[in-house]
Enzyme design. Structure first.
Site, PDB file in Angstrom:
ATOM      1  N   GLU A 103       0.790  -1.232   0.000  1.00 39.94           N
ATOM      2  CA  GLU A 103       0.000   0.000   0.000  1.00 39.94           C
ATOM      3  C   GLU A 103       0.818   1.275   0.000  1.00 39.94           C
ATOM      4  OE1 GLU A 103       0.284  -2.195   2.455  1.00 39.94           O
ATOM      5  OE2 GLU A 103      -1.509  -2.230   3.692  1.00 39.94           O
TER       6      GLU A 103
ATOM      7  N   ASP B 174      -1.638  -4.813   4.234  1.00 41.96           N
ATOM      8  CA  ASP B 174      -1.601  -5.081   5.680  1.00 41.96           C
ATOM      9  C   ASP B 174      -2.487  -6.265   6.063  1.00 41.96           C
ATOM     10  OD1 ASP B 174       0.180  -3.055   6.148  1.00 41.96           O
ATOM     11  OD2 ASP B 174      -1.319  -1.590   6.767  1.00 41.96           O
TER      12      ASP B 174
ATOM     13  N   ASP C  98      -5.055  -7.214   7.773  1.00 44.81           N
ATOM     14  CA  ASP C  98      -6.316  -6.979   8.462  1.00 44.81           C
ATOM     15  C   ASP C  98      -7.424  -6.866   7.420  1.00 44.81           C
ATOM     16  OD1 ASP C  98      -5.863  -4.496   7.343  1.00 44.81           O
ATOM     17  OD2 ASP C  98      -5.496  -3.462   9.231  1.00 44.81           O
TER      18      ASP C  98
ATOM     19  N   GLU D 197      -9.073  -4.298   6.253  1.00 51.17           N
ATOM     20  CA  GLU D 197      -8.851  -3.216   5.296  1.00 51.17           C
ATOM     21  C   GLU D 197      -7.802  -3.619   4.268  1.00 51.17           C
ATOM     22  OE1 GLU D 197      -8.340   1.637   5.541  1.00 51.17           O
ATOM     23  OE2 GLU D 197      -8.066   0.406   7.316  1.00 51.17           O
TER      24      GLU D 197
ATOM     25  N   TYR E 134       3.141  -5.343  13.348  1.00 47.87           N
ATOM     26  CA  TYR E 134       1.958  -4.613  12.893  1.00 47.87           C
ATOM     27  C   TYR E 134       1.231  -3.979  14.078  1.00 47.87           C
ATOM     28  CZ  TYR E 134      -2.138  -3.509  10.080  1.00 47.87           C
ATOM     29  OH  TYR E 134      -3.138  -2.846   9.425  1.00 47.87           O
TER      30      TYR E 134
ATOM     31  N   ARG F 266      -1.854  -2.543  14.371  1.00 46.12           N
ATOM     32  CA  ARG F 266      -3.314  -2.603  14.570  1.00 46.12           C
ATOM     33  C   ARG F 266      -3.667  -4.022  14.972  1.00 46.12           C
ATOM     34  NH1 ARG F 266      -2.853   0.587   9.860  1.00 46.12           N
ATOM     35  NH2 ARG F 266      -3.311   2.782  10.278  1.00 46.12           N
TER      36      ARG F 266
ATOM     37  N   HIS G  75      -3.096 -12.462  14.966  1.00 46.04           N
ATOM     38  CA  HIS G  75      -2.187 -11.334  15.111  1.00 46.04           C
ATOM     39  C   HIS G  75      -1.286 -11.519  16.321  1.00 46.04           C
ATOM     40  CE1 HIS G  75      -4.884  -8.321  12.702  1.00 46.04           C
ATOM     41  NE2 HIS G  75      -4.513  -9.369  11.994  1.00 46.04           N
TER      42      HIS G  75
END
Length: 806
Positions: A31, A104, A106, A108, A346, A348, A392
């Protein structure tokens, strides 16, 4: 015929021609450019690495973008600034032998990968996932690609559609009923409700008085004073009043409540003095001595919410700033000869899980740096809450051997501060417990046998008391353990417990003590603290509202929208925020409840796990929302303002808080019969020197002045002078705004004595009179010429600025 045969042969040859394998480099798509640079150094020349510059597709900005009649189908569009990016990605993917989507890990990120795969027209694109940008993690991910997870994509689609339905339908309703440019959000409105309800709880809180008594004692045979606190009277414990949460109205006096579990409360000075009188005649002796050892376990490594809370408390970073810096540390920092390295995992995440590899690395570092004694008997694992995504990891350094001191030369001050916090928290979480020696001494005070005189107003537990229990406690750190590396930080995070140190002399059970002093101290119960950004994030997490990626933007939004203002670190709702909250809660009580919002988050988690259909999840929200929205459109009144406790200085009627493009102001309920308007911004009012009444600031960007609401006196604001009216000579020229006609909205200047004096001009008046006739000079700005100062009487003009004005 020949031409037809040639065409036929070319079609056949084209269909029979074998597909040539793509021979270009392997392509990795991420991204952000920073992430791309770090990965490019890891994978070398065998791979090309490109970035999408964030989302490349999304719901349209100026349209609803959801087909409610067709299963809530989202109508995605290419973001305007991403067309060149897509062209570049398609060219890179056209000849790439393999395509890996490395957004990433997740929801999103999965949605970004899904959109990219569609746009570059490579259905064979593979998804790779890593939680830290290091060489081992990236190479392992390349060896274990997978297909795009449709469940993750659907969970993200459901969230976007839900938020779009809520925001795009409620926001226009607020514009119509309250004021323009307001917004509502599925999570942000619940966060606002928490802040508003906390403020009202504080506003309605009535403090309750209570007292404590401390005895300063010493052994009979020596001077070694120490303090002990009264904890029990007879068989009843001494406590503090319970907080009353029964919905009292503001100013209502609460009923006196006993302490918890039937304990007694020393309610007032009279009771405290009566106790002191009893205790001054008492005999003090040691009843029991308890020595022990207490363990203190380290806190778990950071997850998103706890990182935001700790960074707010200790570094003064708001959640948005914290996540921005954490993103930089995750995507990679140039460490000189070592190249660009991702420093943290990461950021989040809601899971405190730590991989075995990271645990082993931490154990080796602790063994080398502090010794074997600082390691726990077995590696620590911390329990996550039910909804946490266990795939995670916690937020931790990618290599514990990259100490803060080692990387400090390559980091900015804020990057270093946050990395130091993350690194110390992780290392501390893998260290041995801290150990304390504890000491508790119970001291009994027995009355001298005389009967306590009965007295009106004193409770029975006091008048019949003859035995009192005091307690002295202390602790001494015996083994620092994890506090060696994180002690200073944990003192900032937790409330003070008992005081450090052993200030109690050596005593024996049964030993008599001499009373040196009795200290009664008055206290009052305190209201709950206002939310800070850190404590609001904590509340959202504990209530199950939002997820790691939403905490920072939620808090940021309610502040930017003007619903909440920052007073120091505290979040205080504005009148506008309270009004919006009240309207939404009135017509959408269930949808804005904490329970419903938390339930929706759980349903989104079930979509992610493949247990729920995303369209049914949206429908579960939409059906009651649509019904409530229809009721709100018909029943929500045009808001006339928020009632205040102020009275109109002109007529004594109620004042209401209203809102304009220039901010909130107070208006009389009798407007337009009474035209009292009072701005609420700081410095907008002062006392009139002529009549002592209220003066309010008026005017606009061209000139400002103070006007007395009672006598009509006018005074200039600081640094400004007002021009006398050339027609009546009594008033001054003040700026006004045209309200109608083709000049509506334009500023003009007229006499402050209007309607008694009708002088007005469109041109800005100047202080300096005409040098030719003494008339009024005004500023004129011809479109094709330089601005000039012109006299309204004789026509004299000269270029601006005038000597006196410059």
């Amino acid at each position: 015929m020949a031409k037809k045969r040639k065409t036929h042969l070319s079609k056949r040859s084209r269909t029979e021609k074998p597909i040539e394998p793509r021979v270009g480099k392997k392509l990795i798509i991420v991204e952000s450019p920073a992430k791309a640079r770090t990965i490019r150094q890891i994978v070398g020349d065998e791979f090309a690495v490109e970035s999408t510059m964030g989302h490349i597709m999304d719901l349209p900005e100026r349209k609803f973008g959801v087909d409610l009649e067709n299963g809530f189908e989202p109508q995605y569009v290419i973001r305007p600034k991403r067309k060149e990016v897509i062209k570049r990605l398609r060219e890179a993917a056209q000849n790439a032998s393999e395509v890996y989507l490395a957004s990433d890990p997740d929801r999103e990120g999965e949605a970004i990968a899904w959109h990219v795969a569609k746009l570059i027209k490579r259905p064979d694109a593979k998804r790779i996932e890593f939680h830290e940008i290091t060489k081992p993690a990236v190479l392992k991910a390349l060896q274990n690609p997978r297909a795009i997870d449709e469940n993750l994509v659907n969970a993200q689609q459901a969230r976007r559609v839900l938020d779009r339905i809520f925001g795009y339908t409620l926001s226009p309703l607020l514009w119509q009923k309250i004021k323009r440019n307001l917004s509502a959000g599925r999570v942000q409105s619940v966060a606002l409700r928490l802040v508003v309800e906390r403020e009202r709880e504080i506003r309605h809180f009535v403090p309750q008085e209570y007292w404590s008594i401390t005895a300063t004692l010493t052994p009979e045979d020596r001077d070694a004073p120490f303090d002990a606190r009264l904890v029990q009277i007879g068989d009843k414990k001494v406590s503090t009043p319970e907080r009353n949460e029964d919905g009292r109205q503001e100013g209502e006096v609460p009923e006196r409540r006993d302490g918890k579990d039937g304990a007694v409360v020393i309610e007032n000075e009279r009771q405290a003095k009566a106790l002191v009188a009893l205790l001054e005649r008492a005999h003090f002796s040691v009843r029991k001595i308890e020595r022990g050892e207490r363990k203190r376990t380290p806190p778990p490594p950071f997850i998103t919410s706890t990182l935001q809370q700790a960074a707010s408390r200790q570094l003064g970073f708001n959640p948005t700033r914290t996540m921005r810096i954490a993103q930089q540390l995750y995507e990679g920092v140039d460490l000189g000869e070592e190249g660009t390295v991702g420093l943290i995992t990461y950021m989040r995440t809601d899971s405190p899980r730590v991989s075995e590899v990271a645990q082993g690395q931490a154990a080796e570092f602790i063994r080398q740096t502090f010794g074997e004694a600082f390691l726990p008997p077995k590696p620590r694992q911390f329990r996550a809450r039910k909804s946490a995504q266990e795939a995670h990891e916690a937020i931790r350094p990618t290599s514990v051997f990259l100490t803060p001191e080692k990387v400090k030369p390559y980091l900015t001050d804020e990057q270093f501060a946050l990395y130091d916090l993350i690194w110390r928290r992780f290392v501390a979480s893998q260290m041995a417990d801290a150990l304390y020696d504890t000491l508790t001494v119970d001291i009994v005070a027995t009355s001298d046998g005389q009967e306590t005189q009965k007295s009106d107003g004193l409770p029975e537990w006091l008048t019949n008391a003859c035995e009192f229990l005091f307690r002295a406690t202390g602790r001494l750190l015996k083994f620092a353990g994890w506090l060696t590396i994180y002690g200073a930080h944990i003192r900032d995070e937790e409330e003070e417990e008992e005081a450090e140190g052993m200030n109690i002399p050596d005593l024996t059970e049964g030993e008599s003590l001499r009373l040196l002093e009795l200290t009664p101290e008055q206290h009052f119960t305190k209201p709950p603290a206002r939310y800070t950004q850190a404590t609001l994030v904590k509340a959202l997490e504990e209530l199950g509202i939002g997820r790691p990626s939403t905490y920072a933007p939620t808090v940021d939004t309610i502040v930017k929208r003007g619903y909440v203002e920052m007073r120091g670190k505290q979040l205080v709702p504005t009148p506008l925020g309270e009004m919006v909250c009240d309207k939404l809660v009135q017509f959408f009580p269930d949808l804005l409840s904490v329970g419903f919002t938390a339930q929706m988050e759980d349903r989104l988690d079930e979509v992610e796990e493949g247990k729920q259909d995303w369209r049914e999840t949206v429908r579960h929200f939409y059906e009651p929302f649509r019904a409530a929205l229809e009721v709100a459109k018909k029943g929500m009144s045009q808001e006339g303002g928020l009632e205040s406790d102020k009275k109109c200085p002109l007529c004594g009627a109620k004042m209401f808080v209203k809102f304009s493009a220039y901010g909130p102001f107070l208006a009389c309920e009798r407007y337009p019969d009474c035209r009292a308007l009072i701005p609420l911004e700081e410095g907008a009012t002062k006392e009139c020197l002529h009549c002592g009444n209220l003066m309010v600031r008026r005017g606009n960007h061209t000139a400002r002045y103070f006007l007395c609401l009672q006598c009509g006196a006018i005074e200039p604001t600081d640094g400004q002078e007002l021009v006398p009216c050339p027609e009546c000579g009594e008033g001054v020229l003040v700026p006004r705004t045209a309200r109608k006609g083709r000049m509506k909205g334009r500023t003009f200047f007229s006499c402050s004595r209007y309607p008694d004096c009708h002088f007005a001009t469109w041109d800005k008046p100047l202080l300096t009179p005409c040098p030719n006739c003494g008339g009024l000079m005004v500023e004129k700005r011809p479109k094709s010429d330089d601005p000039v100062a012109a006299c309204l009487l004789c026509g004299y003009s000269e270029l601006l600025p005038l000597p006196s004005e410059s």
